[in-house]
Design an enzyme around this catalytic site. Structure first.
Site, PDB file in Angstrom:
ATOM      1  CE1 TYR A 183      35.218  53.751  -9.628  1.00 41.86           C
ATOM      2  CE2 TYR A 183      36.458  55.772  -9.248  1.00 41.86           C
ATOM      3  CZ  TYR A 183      36.420  54.389  -9.377  1.00 41.86           C
ATOM      4  OH  TYR A 183      37.585  53.673  -9.271  1.00 41.86           O
ATOM      5  CG  ASP A 329      22.555  52.530 -12.337  1.00 39.52           C
ATOM      6  OD1 ASP A 329      23.380  52.462 -13.256  1.00 39.52           O
ATOM      7  OD2 ASP A 329      22.844  52.833 -11.166  1.00 39.52           O
TER       8      ASP A 329
HETATM    9  C1  LIG Z   1      28.733  54.958 -17.976  1.00 37.24           C
HETATM   10  C2  LIG Z   1      29.310  54.221 -16.822  1.00 37.24           C
HETATM   11  C3  LIG Z   1      29.011  54.593 -15.522  1.00 37.24           C
HETATM   12  C4  LIG Z   1      29.548  53.931 -14.426  1.00 37.24           C
HETATM   13  N1  LIG Z   1      29.232  54.338 -13.165  1.00 37.24           N
HETATM   14  C5  LIG Z   1      29.799  53.732 -12.100  1.00 37.24           C
HETATM   15  C6  LIG Z   1      29.525  54.192 -10.784  1.00 37.24           C
HETATM   16  O1  LIG Z   1      28.781  55.125 -10.578  1.00 37.24           O
HETATM   17  N2  LIG Z   1      30.137  53.560  -9.740  1.00 37.24           N
HETATM   18  C7  LIG Z   1      30.991  52.516  -9.928  1.00 37.24           C
HETATM   19  O2  LIG Z   1      31.544  51.999  -8.960  1.00 37.24           O
HETATM   20  N3  LIG Z   1      31.251  52.043 -11.176  1.00 37.24           N
HETATM   21  C8  LIG Z   1      30.682  52.635 -12.266  1.00 37.24           C
HETATM   22  N4  LIG Z   1      30.952  52.179 -13.526  1.00 37.24           N
HETATM   23  C9  LIG Z   1      31.832  51.019 -13.697  1.00 37.24           C
HETATM   24  C10 LIG Z   1      33.276  51.387 -13.460  1.00 37.24           C
HETATM   25  O3  LIG Z   1      33.649  52.455 -14.281  1.00 37.24           O
HETATM   26  C11 LIG Z   1      34.178  50.195 -13.727  1.00 37.24           C
HETATM   27  O4  LIG Z   1      33.876  49.209 -12.784  1.00 37.24           O
HETATM   28  C12 LIG Z   1      35.668  50.527 -13.672  1.00 37.24           C
HETATM   29  O5  LIG Z   1      36.417  49.383 -14.025  1.00 37.24           O
HETATM   30  C13 LIG Z   1      36.108  50.994 -12.309  1.00 37.24           C
HETATM   31  O6  LIG Z   1      37.465  51.319 -12.339  1.00 37.24           O
HETATM   32  P1  LIG Z   1      38.455  50.818 -11.189  1.00 37.24           P
HETATM   33  O7  LIG Z   1      38.622  49.341 -11.390  1.00 37.24           O
HETATM   34  O8  LIG Z   1      39.706  51.574 -11.470  1.00 37.24           O
HETATM   35  O9  LIG Z   1      37.825  51.145  -9.889  1.00 37.24           O
HETATM   36  C14 LIG Z   1      30.412  52.836 -14.635  1.00 37.24           C
HETATM   37  C15 LIG Z   1      30.710  52.445 -15.939  1.00 37.24           C
HETATM   38  C16 LIG Z   1      30.178  53.119 -17.021  1.00 37.24           C
HETATM   39  C17 LIG Z   1      30.506  52.671 -18.416  1.00 37.24           C
END
Ligand SMILES: Cc1cc2nc3c(=O)[nH]c(=O)nc-3n(C[C@H](O)[C@H](O)[C@H](O)COP(=O)(O)O)c2cc1C
Ligand SMILES: [Mn+2]
Length: 530
Positions: A183, A329
């Site tokens: 995040y 984004d």
């Molecule tokens: C470069 C990058 C940036 C990301 N930024 C965010 C973010 O700011 N907020 C968010 O909720 N998910 C973001 N994501 C997506 C999450 O990392 C992804 O949904 C992940 O599965 C969340 O993990 P969780 O299921 O344990 O919550 C991003 C992914 C990438 C590849």
């Protein structure tokens, strides 16, 4: 052999000719982003798409600092990162693990043992602080200064500098399980950042669990959900609580740790949309086929990757939100400002001469396109566990993963395509998919020309497009409300009489095999191709 840490990975990239070291001075404010953007677009559409990984060794304003970018930014590097010749091979390993062979005989049980032992061998291992390079330098509260880190500003209208590749670690207050999610974090000042976990992500749920624990009253819970949901509803919902509850919430903090610059499997595991109860540390262990080594954090009750370049430790306060954004984004647009929790950093530990890891998101294709493709391949078997009729899935990078999913299915009954749409909208983070396209199994979903031909030929739009309402990605700027809006499914399968289609359905064009063989035989002599 699994990569020990980011440095080991950088060495491999270097040896494989996949790394460009940049010794000219480059500014982390916008310049690094512009370079990384151009590199991401190199060789577009060819097998060499993606350009090299970049190691900036002369960072303006940060003498001695190094910044790694684009480490996952090509198909070849993504495979190198996960140490595999093909991403489908990882899917096959998952298939083997998931295979529901119920052992009946004693011999069968014996056969299961290696499989169980295999899973056991991926569990993370906690090592002593002296064996944890991430603690080579420990900066206590007085010495914490995020502004010392070479953190990038990536787009001109961004609200500031953002940490773009953080592995954010939280603990489920109920189960004790740890989550690692990526995040982004907007740097507000020396000691605080935003914490952009979207409301449906696991860390946001951990926060809600804590809120629920402080407020046994159910109505209050409903209001409290808004606090972690972001948006302007948050502040007013606090006002509806009674004084005792409010005091409890105000005093409560959730501990958070953030690792920056880990071995590639650990970084990748943070983006994997795993079921909430599966620890990413185990996924990383499975991917690298070696346990991840963890160490107790200094000031919070969390275990962090022992070989990380940087660890930030601190907390979010349950009653605190702050404006986050705008941020250029991966949709190709800015996400506008919204309220998110605030991360207070109480301690930073890092390796000597740490390497800072970053990415830039923006108009696709970017580095995350390759990470998303890996997720697509690796997750196919898990989707098929619930929806076995799925043959293949394509998430084109321009669909930015939440906007477009193309699925081929073995259609077996009337309404089957619609069942698949609903299944996808009910499946973890696939809930965000704004447009689901369903085609028959004989359509190659990876071939967008073929998909376009099928979809546009096979639909009667009014009949075959299905709308539904539900949660949408926070990055969606077009939905009627933030985080809530409509989604669309397109049934581009052949229509059946059982679905009320009574006209004959034409066959698709293919030449007879014997004619093809005759032309094959004379093709070279025609000298049409070079
Ligand atoms: C470069 C990058 C940036 C990301 N930024 C965010 C973010 O700011 N907020 C968010 O909720 N998910 C973001 N994501 C997506 C999450 O990392 C992804 O949904 C992940 O599965 C969340 O993990 P969780 O299921 O344990 O919550 C991003 C992914 C990438 C590849
Ligand atoms: Mn998770």
């Amino acid at each position: 052999m699994a990569y020990n840490d980011l440095r080991d990975w950088i060495n491999t990239l270097h040896k494989a000719g996949e790394l460009r070291r940049i010794t000219q001075e480059v500014d982390p404010i916008l310049e690094m982003a512009e370079i990384a953007d151009r590199v991401a677009k190199l060789g577009r559409g060819t097998s060499k798409a993606g350009g090299p990984a970049l190691l900036f060794e002369n960072v303006k304003g940060h003498p001695g600092a190094r910044v790694l970018m684009n480490q996952f930014g090509s198909e070849r590097r993504m495979k190198l990162a996960l140490e595999t010749d093909s991403l489908d091979a990882i899917a096959d390993r998952i298939r083997l693990l998931l295979k529901p062979e119920m052992p009946t005989s004693f011999m069968d049980k014996l056969k299961m043992l290696p499989k169980l032992a295999e899973i056991g061998s991926f569990l993370p291992k906690v090592v002593a602080a002296k064996d944890a390079p991430c603690k080579e330098v420990i900066l206590g509260f007085e010495d914490v200064n995020l502004l010392d880190l070479p953190i990038l500003k990536t787009w001109p209208q961004d609200g500031g500098r953002f940490i773009t590749l953080p592995c954010v670690i939280t603990r489920d207050p109920k189960s004790g399980k740890r989550n690692v999610g990526m995040y982004r974090m907007q740097v507000y000042d020396e000691r605080t950042t935003g914490m952009h976990w979207q409301r449906q992500k696991v860390a946001a749920e951990h926060m809600r669990e804590r809120l629920r624990a402080t407020t046994p009253d159910r109505t209050a819970n409903v209001d409290l959900m808004a606090i972690t949901a972001g948006g302007t509803a948050a502040a007013s919902s606090l006002d509806t609580l009674n004084a005792t509850t409010l005091t409890k919430i105000r005093g409560d903090r959730m501990e958070v740790a953030v690792a920056i610059g880990t071995d590639p499997a650990t970084t990748f595991s943070a983006i994997v949309p795993a079921p909430p109860d599966v620890e990413e540390y185990l996924i990383a262990g499975f991917l690298r086929q070696k346990p991840v080594e963890l160490v107790k954090a200094e000031t919070v009750d969390l275990e962090v990757p022992a070989h990380a370049e940087y660890i930030l430790e601190g907390y979010v306060q349950l009653d605190e939100l702050r404006t986050e954004g705008p941020f250029g984004d991966h949709t190709g647009f800015y996400t506008m400002q919204d309220d998110y929790p605030v991360f207070h950093v109480t301690c930073i530990t890092h390796r000597k001469n740490p390497v800072y890891a970053a990415t830039i998101v923006g108009k696709p294709p970017m580095e995350d396109a390759w990470m998303g493709k890996a997720v697509e391949r690796i997750f196919l078997p898990l989707m098929q566990l619930t929806l076995p009729e799925i043959v293949d899935v394509n998430l084109p990078p321009e669909g930015v993963f939440h906007n477009l999913m193309i699925v081929s299915i073995k259609k077996s009954y009337a309404g089957h395509a619609r069942k698949i749409m609903n299944g996808i909208w009910a499946m973890g983070q696939a809930m965000f998919t704004k447009c689901v396209i369903v085609v028959d199994e004989d359509c190659d979903v990876q071939d967008l020309a073929e998909v376009t031909l099928r979809v546009t030929n096979n639909i009667d739009p009014e009949r075959d497009i299905q709308f539904t309402l539900g949660p949408v990605d926070s990055l969606d700027h077009a939905s009627r409300l933030p985080n809530y809006g409509s989604k669309m499914g397109i049934d581009a399968t052949r229509k059946w009489s059982a679905e009320g289609f009574t006209r004959p359905w034409p066959a698709m064009l293919t030449m007879d095999a014997d004619v093809k063989a005759r032309v094959d035989a004379i093709w070279r002599s025609l000298k049409i191709e070079g």
